[in-house]
Scaffold this motif. Sequence first.
Motif, PDB file in Angstrom:
ATOM      1  N   HIS A   8      -1.971  44.846  50.749  1.00 14.43           N
ATOM      2  CA  HIS A   8      -2.980  43.801  50.640  1.00 14.43           C
ATOM      3  C   HIS A   8      -3.366  43.612  49.173  1.00 14.43           C
ATOM      4  O   HIS A   8      -3.768  44.556  48.500  1.00 14.43           O
ATOM      5  CB  HIS A   8      -4.219  44.177  51.455  1.00 14.43           C
ATOM      6  CG  HIS A   8      -5.321  43.162  51.383  1.00 14.43           C
ATOM      7  ND1 HIS A   8      -6.462  43.351  50.634  1.00 14.43           N
ATOM      8  CD2 HIS A   8      -5.455  41.943  51.971  1.00 14.43           C
ATOM      9  CE1 HIS A   8      -7.249  42.298  50.763  1.00 14.43           C
ATOM     10  NE2 HIS A   8      -6.669  41.438  51.572  1.00 14.43           N
ATOM     11  N   HIS A   9      -3.227  42.377  48.698  1.00 13.50           N
ATOM     12  CA  HIS A   9      -3.607  42.044  47.322  1.00 13.50           C
ATOM     13  C   HIS A   9      -4.840  41.155  47.369  1.00 13.50           C
ATOM     14  O   HIS A   9      -4.884  40.189  48.155  1.00 13.50           O
ATOM     15  CB  HIS A   9      -2.474  41.302  46.610  1.00 13.50           C
ATOM     16  CG  HIS A   9      -1.162  42.038  46.607  1.00 13.50           C
ATOM     17  ND1 HIS A   9      -0.792  42.906  45.600  1.00 13.50           N
ATOM     18  CD2 HIS A   9      -0.136  42.022  47.501  1.00 13.50           C
ATOM     19  CE1 HIS A   9       0.415  43.391  45.871  1.00 13.50           C
ATOM     20  NE2 HIS A   9       0.828  42.871  47.018  1.00 13.50           N
ATOM     21  N   ALA A  10      -5.833  41.434  46.538  1.00 16.37           N
ATOM     22  CA  ALA A  10      -7.083  40.673  46.546  1.00 16.37           C
ATOM     23  C   ALA A  10      -7.401  40.166  45.143  1.00 16.37           C
ATOM     24  O   ALA A  10      -8.314  40.656  44.480  1.00 16.37           O
ATOM     25  CB  ALA A  10      -8.226  41.520  47.079  1.00 16.37           C
ATOM     26  N   PRO A  11      -6.659  39.181  44.670  1.00 16.28           N
ATOM     27  CA  PRO A  11      -6.919  38.642  43.320  1.00 16.28           C
ATOM     28  C   PRO A  11      -8.278  37.944  43.249  1.00 16.28           C
ATOM     29  O   PRO A  11      -8.761  37.406  44.246  1.00 16.28           O
ATOM     30  CB  PRO A  11      -5.782  37.640  43.124  1.00 16.28           C
ATOM     31  CG  PRO A  11      -5.384  37.234  44.508  1.00 16.28           C
ATOM     32  CD  PRO A  11      -5.571  38.450  45.348  1.00 16.28           C
ATOM     33  N   ARG A  12      -8.874  37.946  42.061  1.00 24.16           N
ATOM     34  CA  ARG A  12     -10.164  37.300  41.861  1.00 24.16           C
ATOM     35  C   ARG A  12     -10.053  35.964  41.147  1.00 24.16           C
ATOM     36  O   ARG A  12     -11.020  35.212  41.085  1.00 24.16           O
ATOM     37  CB  ARG A  12     -11.089  38.224  41.050  1.00 24.16           C
ATOM     38  CG  ARG A  12     -11.244  39.614  41.633  1.00 24.16           C
ATOM     39  CD  ARG A  12     -11.769  39.602  43.043  1.00 24.16           C
ATOM     40  NE  ARG A  12     -13.113  39.054  43.134  1.00 24.16           N
ATOM     41  CZ  ARG A  12     -13.808  38.955  44.257  1.00 24.16           C
ATOM     42  NH1 ARG A  12     -13.244  39.317  45.419  1.00 24.16           N
ATOM     43  NH2 ARG A  12     -15.022  38.448  44.266  1.00 24.16           N
ATOM     44  N   THR A  13      -8.876  35.679  40.595  1.00 24.68           N
ATOM     45  CA  THR A  13      -8.665  34.397  39.926  1.00 24.68           C
ATOM     46  C   THR A  13      -7.376  33.773  40.438  1.00 24.68           C
ATOM     47  O   THR A  13      -6.483  34.472  40.944  1.00 24.68           O
ATOM     48  CB  THR A  13      -8.565  34.561  38.402  1.00 24.68           C
ATOM     49  OG1 THR A  13      -7.372  35.285  38.076  1.00 24.68           O
ATOM     50  CG2 THR A  13      -9.783  35.291  37.851  1.00 24.68           C
ATOM     51  N   LEU A  14      -7.260  32.461  40.265  1.00 23.10           N
ATOM     52  CA  LEU A  14      -6.053  31.765  40.702  1.00 23.10           C
ATOM     53  C   LEU A  14      -4.851  32.229  39.895  1.00 23.10           C
ATOM     54  O   LEU A  14      -3.758  32.408  40.448  1.00 23.10           O
ATOM     55  CB  LEU A  14      -6.242  30.258  40.561  1.00 23.10           C
ATOM     56  CG  LEU A  14      -5.041  29.380  40.952  1.00 23.10           C
ATOM     57  CD1 LEU A  14      -4.605  29.646  42.382  1.00 23.10           C
ATOM     58  CD2 LEU A  14      -5.371  27.908  40.755  1.00 23.10           C
ATOM     59  N   GLU A  15      -5.044  32.436  38.609  1.00 24.46           N
ATOM     60  CA  GLU A  15      -3.937  32.879  37.760  1.00 24.46           C
ATOM     61  C   GLU A  15      -3.396  34.231  38.231  1.00 24.46           C
ATOM     62  O   GLU A  15      -2.179  34.437  38.270  1.00 24.46           O
ATOM     63  CB  GLU A  15      -4.409  32.975  36.306  1.00 24.46           C
ATOM     64  CG  GLU A  15      -4.726  31.647  35.642  1.00 24.46           C
ATOM     65  CD  GLU A  15      -6.017  31.020  36.141  1.00 24.46           C
ATOM     66  OE1 GLU A  15      -6.157  29.789  35.989  1.00 24.46           O
ATOM     67  OE2 GLU A  15      -6.867  31.759  36.696  1.00 24.46           O
ATOM     68  N   GLU A  16      -4.299  35.114  38.612  1.00 24.01           N
ATOM     69  CA  GLU A  16      -3.877  36.429  39.111  1.00 24.01           C
ATOM     70  C   GLU A  16      -3.115  36.282  40.430  1.00 24.01           C
ATOM     71  O   GLU A  16      -2.080  36.932  40.642  1.00 24.01           O
ATOM     72  CB  GLU A  16      -5.095  37.327  39.302  1.00 24.01           C
ATOM     73  CG  GLU A  16      -4.755  38.752  39.726  1.00 24.01           C
ATOM     74  CD  GLU A  16      -5.986  39.596  39.976  1.00 24.01           C
ATOM     75  OE1 GLU A  16      -5.814  40.757  40.407  1.00 24.01           O
ATOM     76  OE2 GLU A  16      -7.116  39.103  39.762  1.00 24.01           O
ATOM     77  N   ALA A  17      -3.592  35.412  41.305  1.00 23.67           N
ATOM     78  CA  ALA A  17      -2.931  35.198  42.594  1.00 23.67           C
ATOM     79  C   ALA A  17      -1.533  34.632  42.407  1.00 23.67           C
ATOM     80  O   ALA A  17      -0.584  35.060  43.077  1.00 23.67           O
ATOM     81  CB  ALA A  17      -3.769  34.255  43.454  1.00 23.67           C
ATOM     82  N   LEU A  18      -1.390  33.676  41.486  1.00 24.06           N
ATOM     83  CA  LEU A  18      -0.087  33.076  41.243  1.00 24.06           C
ATOM     84  C   LEU A  18       0.892  34.090  40.676  1.00 24.06           C
ATOM     85  O   LEU A  18       2.076  34.099  41.029  1.00 24.06           O
ATOM     86  CB  LEU A  18      -0.233  31.888  40.295  1.00 24.06           C
ATOM     87  CG  LEU A  18      -1.041  30.699  40.833  1.00 24.06           C
ATOM     88  CD1 LEU A  18      -1.248  29.664  39.741  1.00 24.06           C
ATOM     89  CD2 LEU A  18      -0.352  30.083  42.032  1.00 24.06           C
ATOM     90  N   ALA A  19       0.397  34.962  39.800  1.00 16.39           N
ATOM     91  CA  ALA A  19       1.261  35.988  39.205  1.00 16.39           C
ATOM     92  C   ALA A  19       1.730  36.978  40.273  1.00 16.39           C
ATOM     93  O   ALA A  19       2.904  37.367  40.302  1.00 16.39           O
ATOM     94  CB  ALA A  19       0.514  36.708  38.089  1.00 16.39           C
ATOM     95  N   ILE A  20       0.824  37.368  41.155  1.00 19.33           N
ATOM     96  CA  ILE A  20       1.200  38.308  42.225  1.00 19.33           C
ATOM     97  C   ILE A  20       2.210  37.656  43.168  1.00 19.33           C
ATOM     98  O   ILE A  20       3.229  38.274  43.526  1.00 19.33           O
ATOM     99  CB  ILE A  20      -0.053  38.751  43.005  1.00 19.33           C
ATOM    100  CG1 ILE A  20      -0.972  39.584  42.116  1.00 19.33           C
ATOM    101  CG2 ILE A  20       0.351  39.547  44.250  1.00 19.33           C
ATOM    102  CD1 ILE A  20      -2.323  39.880  42.745  1.00 19.33           C
ATOM    103  N   LEU A  21       1.935  36.410  43.550  1.00 20.01           N
ATOM    104  CA  LEU A  21       2.834  35.739  44.483  1.00 20.01           C
ATOM    105  C   LEU A  21       4.221  35.556  43.877  1.00 20.01           C
ATOM    106  O   LEU A  21       5.237  35.669  44.587  1.00 20.01           O
ATOM    107  CB  LEU A  21       2.259  34.382  44.892  1.00 20.01           C
ATOM    108  CG  LEU A  21       3.014  33.630  45.985  1.00 20.01           C
ATOM    109  CD1 LEU A  21       3.086  34.463  47.267  1.00 20.01           C
ATOM    110  CD2 LEU A  21       2.370  32.279  46.262  1.00 20.01           C
ATOM    111  N   ALA A  22       4.282  35.305  42.585  1.00 21.31           N
ATOM    112  CA  ALA A  22       5.580  35.165  41.921  1.00 21.31           C
ATOM    113  C   ALA A  22       6.389  36.458  42.029  1.00 21.31           C
ATOM    114  O   ALA A  22       7.621  36.426  42.144  1.00 21.31           O
ATOM    115  CB  ALA A  22       5.382  34.792  40.454  1.00 21.31           C
TER     116      ALA A  22
END
Length: 289
Positions: A8-22
């Motif tokens: 489970h990944h819980a990013p706090r910013t959109l940039e962090e979420a995009l980096a994880i998804l990549a």
Amino acid sequence: MKPGTFTHHAPRTLEEALAILAEVSNDEGRVIAGGQTLVPAMALRLARPNHLVDINGIEALRRFETDGAFLHIGACVRHAQLASAPVAGPLRELLRAVMRHIAHLPIRTRGTFCGSLANADGASEWCLVATTLDAHMQAQSIHGMRTIPAADFFQGYMTTALAPEEILTGARLPVLGPDTRFGFDEISRRAGDFAQAMCLAVFELQGGLMRQVRIGIGGVAGQALRAPQAEAACDGQPPAAALFKQVAAVAARNVEPTIGSSEAELDYRRALVRTSVERALARAARFTP
């Protein structure tokens, strides 16, 4: 049953979420917001993602506002919030009317508008709204953002133009003018069940004549459909019960149901389309802004 193991990944910013998804998109990585389809599928082991990128903690994805021309709906806006959309006039009433048909209260308070679009079920009310109103979806990845019109976004049953590393960050619906009339009808076995057929009819009433007619049909194929022949039959005509009956017959003749295993069931779906289109047009004619 219970879901398989996942990270489970819980990013706090959109940039962090995009980096994880990549990083995880090629390793069964999935985005989760409302989870009203994904979580039950995981519980039944029909979906077994290795990674869940949970975007609920990203404040930017809660955007829900109008700029006068469009209503912007962020990826974390819940179904229930559409009942009090921050926009005046017919669009607000349309969203309120449609929202009441979505599943049941617990799902409406947790599921999201954009999650429904990304899931792309042919019986989804919001997919029908997006298709009928020519919505534009905003998809973002580490490579940038692109805007995808509804006509290109939906590509079949539970299939969209989203790339594995993209997040559907929001959608834009055009604000409807004061001369706009709308009618929505849904036929299902029980309240909250998936639609067997539904119709959204929208037009502008100018000088007593229907203009800019849009008729969308859902629940009978892998994705929501427009009914161009029926739209053309209405354009420039005054609203009338006899006309609506004729237009509904045109829509039923030209629709191509893909849900059904026999010719009898396909004919039944066409009959439902005829009824739903006639009802939606009649409700649009009665609508008072």
